[in-house]
Design an enzyme around this catalytic site. Structure first.
Site, PDB file in Angstrom:
ATOM      1  N   GLY A   1      21.049  21.872 -28.047  1.00  0.00           N
ATOM      2  CA  GLY A   1      21.756  22.407 -29.204  1.00  0.00           C
ATOM      3  C   GLY A   1      22.599  21.405 -29.958  1.00  0.00           C
ATOM      4  O   GLY A   1      23.253  21.759 -30.935  1.00  0.00           O
TER       5      GLY A   1
ATOM      6  N   GLU B   1      19.399  19.286 -22.312  1.00  0.00           N
ATOM      7  CA  GLU B   1      18.117  19.568 -22.971  1.00  0.00           C
ATOM      8  C   GLU B   1      18.227  19.294 -24.473  1.00  0.00           C
ATOM      9  O   GLU B   1      18.143  20.215 -25.299  1.00  0.00           O
ATOM     10  CB  GLU B   1      17.748  21.038 -22.716  1.00  0.00           C
ATOM     11  CG  GLU B   1      17.636  21.370 -21.229  1.00  0.00           C
ATOM     12  CD  GLU B   1      17.621  22.869 -20.945  1.00  0.00           C
ATOM     13  OE1 GLU B   1      17.883  23.675 -21.857  1.00  0.00           O
ATOM     14  OE2 GLU B   1      17.349  23.230 -19.796  1.00  0.00           O
ATOM     15  N   PRO B   2      18.439  18.050 -24.851  1.00  0.00           N
ATOM     16  CA  PRO B   2      18.742  17.758 -26.259  1.00  0.00           C
ATOM     17  C   PRO B   2      17.491  17.606 -27.125  1.00  0.00           C
ATOM     18  O   PRO B   2      17.219  16.553 -27.671  1.00  0.00           O
ATOM     19  CB  PRO B   2      19.489  16.424 -26.163  1.00  0.00           C
ATOM     20  CG  PRO B   2      18.905  15.777 -24.942  1.00  0.00           C
ATOM     21  CD  PRO B   2      18.382  16.841 -24.034  1.00  0.00           C
ATOM     22  N   GLY B   3      16.721  18.699 -27.239  1.00  0.00           N
ATOM     23  CA  GLY B   3      15.431  18.641 -27.939  1.00  0.00           C
ATOM     24  C   GLY B   3      15.506  18.045 -29.321  1.00  0.00           C
ATOM     25  O   GLY B   3      15.024  16.938 -29.585  1.00  0.00           O
TER      26      GLY B   3
ATOM     27  N   ARG C   1      10.818  26.286 -41.319  1.00  0.00           N
ATOM     28  CA  ARG C   1      12.287  26.349 -41.193  1.00  0.00           C
ATOM     29  C   ARG C   1      12.988  26.845 -42.468  1.00  0.00           C
ATOM     30  O   ARG C   1      13.845  27.720 -42.371  1.00  0.00           O
ATOM     31  CB  ARG C   1      12.865  24.994 -40.764  1.00  0.00           C
ATOM     32  CG  ARG C   1      12.392  24.562 -39.371  1.00  0.00           C
ATOM     33  CD  ARG C   1      13.149  23.358 -38.848  1.00  0.00           C
ATOM     34  NE  ARG C   1      14.474  23.701 -38.457  1.00  0.00           N
ATOM     35  CZ  ARG C   1      15.572  23.358 -39.095  1.00  0.00           C
ATOM     36  NH1 ARG C   1      15.511  22.605 -40.174  1.00  0.00           N
ATOM     37  NH2 ARG C   1      16.750  23.742 -38.673  1.00  0.00           N
TER      38      ARG C   1
ATOM     39  N   TYR D   1      14.852  30.307 -41.613  1.00  0.00           N
ATOM     40  CA  TYR D   1      16.307  30.347 -41.532  1.00  0.00           C
ATOM     41  C   TYR D   1      17.016  29.674 -42.703  1.00  0.00           C
ATOM     42  O   TYR D   1      18.152  29.256 -42.580  1.00  0.00           O
ATOM     43  CB  TYR D   1      16.891  29.760 -40.245  1.00  0.00           C
ATOM     44  CG  TYR D   1      16.063  29.222 -39.136  1.00  0.00           C
ATOM     45  CD1 TYR D   1      15.767  30.042 -38.050  1.00  0.00           C
ATOM     46  CD2 TYR D   1      15.649  27.891 -39.110  1.00  0.00           C
ATOM     47  CE1 TYR D   1      15.084  29.540 -36.966  1.00  0.00           C
ATOM     48  CE2 TYR D   1      14.960  27.381 -38.016  1.00  0.00           C
ATOM     49  CZ  TYR D   1      14.687  28.217 -36.955  1.00  0.00           C
ATOM     50  OH  TYR D   1      14.026  27.723 -35.878  1.00  0.00           O
TER      51      TYR D   1
ATOM     52  N   CYS E   1       0.725  32.825 -50.004  1.00  0.00           N
ATOM     53  CA  CYS E   1       0.934  34.032 -50.824  1.00  0.00           C
ATOM     54  C   CYS E   1       2.185  34.799 -50.382  1.00  0.00           C
ATOM     55  O   CYS E   1       2.115  35.969 -50.017  1.00  0.00           O
ATOM     56  CB  CYS E   1      -0.293  34.924 -50.762  1.00  0.00           C
ATOM     57  SG  CYS E   1      -0.725  35.366 -49.077  1.00  0.00           S
ATOM     58  N   GLU E   2       3.310  34.113 -50.356  1.00  0.00           N
ATOM     59  CA  GLU E   2       4.588  34.731 -49.999  1.00  0.00           C
ATOM     60  C   GLU E   2       5.642  34.116 -50.914  1.00  0.00           C
ATOM     61  O   GLU E   2       5.685  32.886 -51.056  1.00  0.00           O
ATOM     62  CB  GLU E   2       5.006  34.372 -48.555  1.00  0.00           C
ATOM     63  CG  GLU E   2       4.060  34.735 -47.472  1.00  0.00           C
ATOM     64  CD  GLU E   2       4.182  36.176 -47.018  1.00  0.00           C
ATOM     65  OE1 GLU E   2       5.169  36.838 -47.380  1.00  0.00           O
ATOM     66  OE2 GLU E   2       3.264  36.631 -46.323  1.00  0.00           O
TER      67      GLU E   2
ATOM     68  N   TYR F   1      10.923  21.291 -34.487  1.00  0.00           N
ATOM     69  CA  TYR F   1      10.615  22.608 -35.047  1.00  0.00           C
ATOM     70  C   TYR F   1       9.843  22.505 -36.367  1.00  0.00           C
ATOM     71  O   TYR F   1       9.971  23.345 -37.249  1.00  0.00           O
ATOM     72  CB  TYR F   1      11.906  23.449 -35.215  1.00  0.00           C
ATOM     73  CG  TYR F   1      12.708  23.479 -33.936  1.00  0.00           C
ATOM     74  CD1 TYR F   1      12.312  24.294 -32.883  1.00  0.00           C
ATOM     75  CD2 TYR F   1      13.817  22.651 -33.755  1.00  0.00           C
ATOM     76  CE1 TYR F   1      13.020  24.285 -31.685  1.00  0.00           C
ATOM     77  CE2 TYR F   1      14.520  22.642 -32.561  1.00  0.00           C
ATOM     78  CZ  TYR F   1      14.116  23.458 -31.536  1.00  0.00           C
ATOM     79  OH  TYR F   1      14.798  23.448 -30.355  1.00  0.00           O
TER      80      TYR F   1
HETATM   81  C1  LIG Z   1      16.666  26.677 -23.170  1.00  0.00           C
HETATM   82  C2  LIG Z   1      16.662  25.736 -24.321  1.00  0.00           C
HETATM   83  N1  LIG Z   1      17.061  24.470 -24.107  1.00  0.00           N
HETATM   84  C3  LIG Z   1      17.058  23.566 -25.120  1.00  0.00           C
HETATM   85  C4  LIG Z   1      16.649  23.919 -26.390  1.00  0.00           C
HETATM   86  C5  LIG Z   1      16.668  22.860 -27.434  1.00  0.00           C
HETATM   87  O1  LIG Z   1      17.581  23.128 -28.429  1.00  0.00           O
HETATM   88  P1  LIG Z   1      17.861  22.042 -29.562  1.00  0.00           P
HETATM   89  O2  LIG Z   1      16.547  21.604 -30.066  1.00  0.00           O
HETATM   90  O3  LIG Z   1      18.660  22.780 -30.572  1.00  0.00           O
HETATM   91  O4  LIG Z   1      18.626  20.926 -28.918  1.00  0.00           O
HETATM   92  C6  LIG Z   1      16.231  25.223 -26.664  1.00  0.00           C
HETATM   93  C7  LIG Z   1      15.795  25.602 -28.001  1.00  0.00           C
HETATM   94  O5  LIG Z   1      15.325  26.661 -28.287  1.00  0.00           O
HETATM   95  C8  LIG Z   1      16.239  26.162 -25.591  1.00  0.00           C
HETATM   96  O6  LIG Z   1      15.864  27.412 -25.794  1.00  0.00           O
END
Ligand SMILES: Cc1ncc(COP(=O)(O)O)c(C=O)c1O
Length: 347
Positions: A164, A200-202, A239, A243, A269-270, A299
């Protein structure tokens, strides 16, 4: 990422298979998700992943069942829903009571009193949401967890603080530097003895590293509004439509011309199919020019679809000034293959 020592947080069997195919060790994989199917849990246990982040009470019974079947001890973290609000879009808040994620505190209190032979509850997981720009919600969550552990005499070896961590999408986004996140989180964790801390810094890793390049098909000038119609749509980047997110957009060739405002829209078509609204672009931008949509590394492609029977676009990796196609442009024969009744003749 593997070369840099990272692990993977997966949310489906498909993501798990992909991580294994990419060469990640099962011992570097954690499995989250509010709706894990029994087959997915069994598959992950057979593959010896590091840990499940459990989000439902019944999920533990399934883990226990397959632990018994394969005679394996299985690491589990309880994903707690701490009812903490964060300042972000409501679609990406994940830790309030009205959100589907995690286990509420009362249920967690009951779970930790249960006895399991194979599922070993090692710690706690939380994921507060996405695009969080300040560290204080994490500190609040850690304090809540300390309180929970103390009140319930629950010792943890492992803490997974989720992801997050916000990234800039515009020049005006104010985000606390990641070093401050690190410092403050570390200090909040000072007096808990943990063997493992997971992050979990995606988006933080990949978000700013991708761009979407799209071609201008038409330019439509109206008295009330100007439109640039491009060949990428909400199926390629959802995205903004989903959102209302903001991505910087530039022409690939900067022209010395007066700037006027355009809505940059796709061919779907939206009405909600747009990439940017009221964006300043050169007045003389024209059909055949290209524009670039910034910060789509997270994303972006992963949320793309074939809506309107559109082929997904190729992905190109640029590294050391070399380009590599890492995902080919889809073809119609690939797209129609699962439609059993379709006989693909010459089209
Ligand atoms: C369990 C969990 N961890 C990590 C993430 C990654 O979040 P971000 O990409 O905002 O860091 C998510 C995103 O949906 C998640 O559901």
């Amino acid at each position: 990422m593997k070369e840099n020592g990272l692990g993977v947080d997966v949310v489906s069997e498909g993501e798990l298979k992909k991580a294994l195919l990419a060469g990640f060790s099962p011992s570097d994989i954690v499995f989250a998700g509010v709706g894990k199917r029994e087959e997915e849990i069994e598959y992950a246990i057979k593959k010896n992943i590091f840990c499940f982040n459990v989000e439902n009470e019944e999920e533990l019974d399934i883990i226990e069942k397959y632990g018994r079947k394969y005679n394996k001890k299985i690491n589990v973290n309880l994903r707690l829903n701490l009812n903490i609000d964060v300042d972000t879009h409501h679609y990406i808040k994940t830790s309030r009571m009205e959100n589907k994620f995690g286990i509420d505190i009362d249920t967690a209190k009951r779970i930790i009193k249960k006895e399991f032979k194979f599922a070993e509850i090692k710690g706690i997981h939380f994921h507060l949401g996405s695009q969080i720009k300040e560290v204080f919600p994490y500190i609040k969550a850690i304090e809540e967890i300390k309180k929970f552990c103390l009140e319930n005499k629950f010792n943890i070896d492992m803490l997974d603080i989720g992801g997050g961590f916000g990234i800039p999408y515009t020049y005006t986004d104010k985000i606390q530097p990641i070093e401050e996140f690190g410092k403050e989180i570390k200090s909040a964790l000072k007096n808990i003895k943990l063997k493992t801390i997971i992050l979990e810094p995606g988006r933080f890793i990949v978000g700013n590293s991708g761009v979407l390049i799209t071609k201008i098909l038409y330019v439509k000038n109206r008295k009330t509004k100007n439109f640039i119609i491009v060949d990428a749509g909400m199926n390629d980047l959802i995205r903004p439509s989903l959102y209302g997110s903001y991505h910087l957009i530039y022409p690939t060739i900067l022209k010395n011309s007066k700037q006027i405002k355009f809505d940059i829209v796709g061919p779907i078509c939206e009405t909600g199919d747009y990439l940017g609204k009221d964006r300043e672009m050169p007045e003389n931008i024209k059909t055949g020019d290209y524009i670039v949509v910034m910060s789509i590394g997270a994303y972006g492609f992963s949320m793309s679809s074939n809506y309107n029977t559109r082929l997904r676009i190729p992905e190109v990796l640029v590294k050391n000034n070399k380009i590599n196609i890492i995902r080919k442009r889809e073809t119609y024969s690939y797209l129609f293959k699962p439609e059993i009744s379709s006989k693909i003749g010459k089209i």
